[in-house]
Design an enzyme around this catalytic site. Sequence first.
Site, PDB file in Angstrom:
ATOM      1  N   ALA A  68       0.838  -1.199   0.000  1.00  0.00           N
ATOM      2  CA  ALA A  68       0.000   0.000   0.000  1.00  0.00           C
ATOM      3  C   ALA A  68       0.869   1.244   0.000  1.00  0.00           C
ATOM      4  CB  ALA A  68      -0.915   0.005   1.217  1.00  0.00           C
ATOM      5  N   ASP A  69       0.330   2.306  -0.559  1.00  0.00           N
ATOM      6  CA  ASP A  69       0.972   3.610  -0.474  1.00  0.00           C
ATOM      7  C   ASP A  69      -0.110   4.667  -0.363  1.00  0.00           C
ATOM      8  OD1 ASP A  69       3.385   5.194  -0.396  1.00  0.00           O
ATOM      9  OD2 ASP A  69       2.789   5.991  -2.338  1.00  0.00           O
ATOM     10  N   THR A  70       0.191   5.705   0.391  1.00  0.00           N
ATOM     11  CA  THR A  70      -0.738   6.808   0.600  1.00  0.00           C
ATOM     12  C   THR A  70       0.027   8.110   0.468  1.00  0.00           C
ATOM     13  OG1 THR A  70      -2.079   5.475   2.094  1.00  0.00           O
ATOM     14  CG2 THR A  70      -2.327   7.873   2.264  1.00  0.00           C
TER      15      THR A  70
END
EC number: 3.6.1.9
Length: 189
Positions: A68-70
């Site tokens: 995941a990346d935000t």
Amino acid sequence: MLYLASQSPRRSQLLEQIGVDFRIVDVEVPEQRHLGESPRDYVSRVARDKARAGLSILEEAGVAVLGADTEVVLDDEVFGKPDDAEDAAGMLRRLSGRVHEVISTVWLVTRSGEWSDTSRSRVTMPMLDNATIAAYIATGEPFGKAGAYAIQGHGAKLIEHLDGSHSGVMGLPVFETARLLRAHSLIRA
């Protein structure tokens, strides 16, 4: 077996919150936006690279890796994690009184396929004065957080309005993650 390619305690907490059984796989992936790459493509690529990196170091058969990346985005600029207090203050001053977007993408990668989902949220910050910014930075919370704030902590006081996913702004969009895991029989219900 499901692995999470992240050392983020927030991502682990969110997976635990929805009853997911997983292990951590530690990966290092460069987080540098390519020239001409849109913010959404950048976030997606980094999340996919994390999942792929995790899968590449696991030797077990039948594993799945979640990456995941935000990122916080304002005017097509990606606000990553601040380097220091001055950088954090600069980010918060630029976000002050503005609406910005938070893009959070999750990738599920196995040896037989790759699938993703994305959450996009709009976050409104009120006008922040220098004293408020300094007090927030003094908590230490802005460090290691995209956009120099944590919605789940003291940073909640800096959020006037959220249109979107609270968990996505935290770093792992729970609805989208659960949908991916259910579709591949990695969780029930």
